[in-house]
Design an enzyme around this catalytic site. Structure first.
Site, PDB file in Angstrom:
ATOM      1  N   ASP A 130      14.541 -21.067 -24.607  1.00 33.37           N
ATOM      2  CA  ASP A 130      15.113 -19.926 -23.671  1.00 33.37           C
ATOM      3  C   ASP A 130      14.784 -18.327 -24.266  1.00 33.37           C
ATOM      4  O   ASP A 130      14.393 -17.211 -23.111  1.00 33.37           O
ATOM      5  CB  ASP A 130      16.427 -20.345 -23.054  1.00 33.37           C
ATOM      6  CG  ASP A 130      16.906 -19.055 -22.136  1.00 33.37           C
ATOM      7  OD1 ASP A 130      16.873 -19.041 -21.200  1.00 33.37           O
ATOM      8  OD2 ASP A 130      17.865 -18.297 -22.218  1.00 33.37           O
ATOM      9  N   ASP A 174      17.425 -17.954 -28.739  1.00 34.92           N
ATOM     10  CA  ASP A 174      18.174 -19.494 -29.787  1.00 34.92           C
ATOM     11  C   ASP A 174      16.964 -20.635 -29.589  1.00 34.92           C
ATOM     12  O   ASP A 174      15.622 -20.302 -29.047  1.00 34.92           O
ATOM     13  CB  ASP A 174      19.473 -19.519 -29.087  1.00 34.92           C
ATOM     14  CG  ASP A 174      18.947 -20.373 -27.523  1.00 34.92           C
ATOM     15  OD1 ASP A 174      18.479 -20.057 -26.904  1.00 34.92           O
ATOM     16  OD2 ASP A 174      19.560 -19.822 -26.852  1.00 34.92           O
ATOM     17  N   TYR A 204      24.331 -19.711 -18.377  1.00 39.57           N
ATOM     18  CA  TYR A 204      23.575 -19.954 -16.740  1.00 39.57           C
ATOM     19  C   TYR A 204      23.773 -19.657 -15.763  1.00 39.57           C
ATOM     20  O   TYR A 204      23.667 -20.991 -15.243  1.00 39.57           O
ATOM     21  CB  TYR A 204      22.104 -19.522 -17.069  1.00 39.57           C
ATOM     22  CG  TYR A 204      21.387 -19.170 -17.936  1.00 39.57           C
ATOM     23  CD1 TYR A 204      19.843 -17.717 -17.271  1.00 39.57           C
ATOM     24  CD2 TYR A 204      21.076 -19.317 -19.073  1.00 39.57           C
ATOM     25  CE1 TYR A 204      19.490 -17.735 -18.175  1.00 39.57           C
ATOM     26  CE2 TYR A 204      20.227 -19.098 -20.200  1.00 39.57           C
ATOM     27  CZ  TYR A 204      19.430 -17.855 -19.423  1.00 39.57           C
ATOM     28  OH  TYR A 204      18.938 -17.018 -20.275  1.00 39.57           O
ATOM     29  N   GLU A 260      17.857  -9.497 -27.653  1.00 37.82           N
ATOM     30  CA  GLU A 260      17.472 -10.700 -27.180  1.00 37.82           C
ATOM     31  C   GLU A 260      16.707 -10.691 -26.282  1.00 37.82           C
ATOM     32  O   GLU A 260      17.069  -9.888 -25.192  1.00 37.82           O
ATOM     33  CB  GLU A 260      18.872 -11.240 -26.906  1.00 37.82           C
ATOM     34  CG  GLU A 260      18.038 -13.010 -26.989  1.00 37.82           C
ATOM     35  CD  GLU A 260      19.881 -13.937 -26.753  1.00 37.82           C
ATOM     36  OE1 GLU A 260      18.966 -15.400 -27.886  1.00 37.82           O
ATOM     37  OE2 GLU A 260      20.485 -13.661 -26.283  1.00 37.82           O
TER      38      GLU A 260
END
Length: 621
Positions: free
Chosen positions: A162, A165, A323, A570
């Site tokens: 994703d 990670d 999410y 990120e």
């Protein structure tokens, strides 16, 4: 003696005649008068007078035709002059040195597009192809889903990690694949011009191949669906190795990666996955067998979502922390629209145009987040997708009323993006704050830029110069100006003069929050905690994750290039997918305006009106 009279009569001469000269002279005079008293023929006249002056002929006989002498002379003169001129020009062309003009340099959007697509190569899980073009990545996650006895899946190898990670969150991953497919359907010519069409198709297939593993895609009905591979919750203080507690290269993962499934109450996930498979089936319509497989899977998983109502992140699901889905009605419209385009089955159109469906999805609510298109809320995208149907096919009754509503709502959303209105704030540098000052703003701005550019192209293709915001009329160029302003901000036109796309421009983040990029590929395997030193290092990442769009600045245009602060550094699949879509929509505009493919998306849609009867047979007595 007899002689020849030169004037035509016989002449007798007597040699012995002794006549006097006077007699001879008188006789000759008589002869002259006698000769002149007769008319002369033409031959005789020519002897006397010489050649007569002939009058110029007014016409020229060319054998097959007779033309005026004047026209003939002018025609011959023009032909000769043209031949001389052509020869002169040819001589100049051959003697003047030639300059070979190079193709124009690619624009910034095309350059950025190349890089943004490469991010997906860096996020691949599974057995990587030989030419993945990311030197520091290798095969990983090869045991995902294997060895789970009694499970409905055989293995879950593949797909994409994703973000920074190594968790595979299927909900945002499906959204990312849908966005890539949508951009290809609309702008395949631009992808081809950039040399990226085969690449982006391969990236989409990498995702859809994985999705077909997450449920029984060959069945007509299912009872289970995979929602996630891996785990990342560390709130309980647990020190058990998982994808967030550990900081390891994906290739070195050696801990158990759990699989999360749902057997009821995952309507949003199921409908989003249906959208991903259905849209990809249009991308791969040239591969009939694969496209057919995708359509079948899309119909099966959509029906599962319609039957088992509920949010996939409800209750204690770990996905709620990362999410969380706010509702599933928007996914019902979104997924149903894509299924209608993929199949042409009017049942899906009937379903998604019911007023109750739009009401539940919040089409008439308004509110602070209305018009914010993201991995969670698909309503703005779904309304634009169905406005397309009205603009180009105009199906009429019984769909016109709700489609007109979607079209009007799309226009309102576009108005809200413009700087003339106060729906959303902007930073001093010009970034629209669609998430109202919360972290990670760039993905929302990129999504809005894509929708605005696409709506502009829809209007242009429909020969509509603009749209109304209240009493004011705005041209489509205003939307493109908005889109450029947001993408230009991301690419470096901001107060910090920093590109938030890694690898683009002279200044970009060097401490990206990403496990694979932050740990060197040096044949040393760092265990779960062994990689923490790389996470906490102040040094730049040893590997450049080219094309990653980081989370972005704060509401004051500030940015901290710190690896441990994921709210700044990120990248995510969903964010990059929106950026790719916006970049391809804006690319190549110096050569040609953003032309969409009007027809490919409708290739499976049958005529919406009855076919007129054939004309009667001709009458015969």
């Amino acid at each position: 003696m007899y002689g020849r009279d030169p004037w035509g009569g016989p002449l007798e001469i007597n040699a012995t005649d002794s006549a006097t000269d006077d007699d001879r002279s008188r006789n000759l005079n008589d002869v002259d008068r006698a000769a002149l008293s007769r008319p002369l023929d033409e031959t005789q006249q020519s002897w006397l007078l010489g050649p007569t002056e002939q009058k110029k002929k007014k016409y020229v006989d060319l054998g097959c035709i007779i033309v005026s002498r004047k026209i003939f002379v002018w025609t011959v003169g023009i032909v000769v002059a043209a031949a001389l001129l052509a020869g002169f020009i040819t001589l100049i062309v051959k003697t003047v040195p030639r300059h070979h003009h190079k193709n124009p340099a690619p624009d910034n959007y095309t350059i950025a597009l190349h890089k943004a697509l490469k991010f997906f190569n860096a996020q691949k899980s599974g057995k990587l192809p030989r030419h993945n073009n990311v030197s520091w990545r290798g095969s990983s996650g090869l045991q995902d889903g294997k060895g789970d006895s009694g499970s409905f899946y055989k293995d879950l190898v593949g797909g994409y990690y994703d973000a920074g990670d190594t968790i595979k969150f299927n909900f945002p991953m499906a959204y990312a694949m849908t966005m890539l497919s949508w951009s290809v359907i609309e702008y395949s010519a631009k992808y081809e011009a950039a040399g990226e069409l085969a690449h982006v198709r391969e990236l989409i297939k990498w995702g859809t191949d994985y999705f077909l593993k997450t449920f029984n895609s060959t069945a007509d009905s299912i009872d289970d669906l995979v929602s996630q591979v891996g785990a990342g919750n560390t709130d309980d203080g647990s020190t058990d190795p998982n994808d967030h507690y550990c900081w390891m290269r994906p290739e070195d993962m050696d801990y158990k990666r759990p699989v999360t499934t749902c057997n009821g109450g995952c309507s949003d996930l199921a409908a989003e996955m249906a959208a991903a498979l259905a849209s990809a089936s249009i991308v791969f319509k040239d591969n009939r067998e694969y496209s057919k497989k995708l359509v079948h899977g899309a119909k099966t998983v959509y029906q599962f979502g319609r039957t088992r109502r509920g949010r996939y992140s409800a209750g204690t699901a770990e996905s709620a922390k990362f999410y969380n889905s706010s509702m599933y009605w928007d996914e019902f419209i979104w997924g149903g629209a894509w299924l209608y385009y993929a199949t042409g089955n009017v049942t899906y159109l009937d379903l998604i145009t019911k007023p109750t469906m739009a009401k539940h999805a919040g089409a008439f609510w308004g509110g602070p987040y209305y018009g914010v298109f993201s991995w969670d809320n698909k309503l703005a995208g779904a309304q634009l997708l169905l406005s397309r149907l009205r603009l180009f096919l105009s199906p009429g009754y019984p769909y016109e009323e709700i489609l007109r509503t979607f079209h009007n709502q799309t226009s309102i959303v576009m108005c809200s993006y413009l700087p003339y209105f106060n729906k959303f704030n902007r930073t001093r540098g010009g970034l629209i704050e669609l998430n109202h000052g919360d972290p990670q703003p760039l993905q929302y701005a990129a999504n809005a830029a894509f929708l605005a550019t696409l709506y502009s192209d829809y209007l242009d293709a429909a020969d509509t110069p603009g749209w109304y915001c209240g009493p004011n009329f705005y041209s489509t160029s205003v939307l493109r100006d908005f889109s450029r302003s947001q993408i230009d901000y991301i690419l470096g036109k901001n107060p910090r003069k920093m590109s938030y796309l890694v690898g683009f421009g002279p200044k970009y983040p060097k401490h990206v929050h990403h496990r694979g990029a932050s740990i060197p590929k040096n044949k040393v395997k760092y265990n779960c905690k062994g990689g923490w030193k790389w996470r906490d290092s102040k040094k730049p990442n040893p590997n450049t994750i080219e094309g990653a769009m980081v989370a972005g600045p704060d509401k004051r245009d500030g940015f901290r290039d710190v690896r441990t602060n994921y709210n700044y550094t990120e990248p995510t699949l969903a964010g990059n997918a929106g950026l790719v879509a916006a970049l391809v929509a804006l690319s190549g505009e110096e050569e040609a305006s953003g032309t969409i493919d009007k027809n490919t998306i409708f290739s499976a849609v049958p005529p919406l009106f009855p076919t007129p009867p054939p004309p009667p047979a001709p009458w015969r007595p």
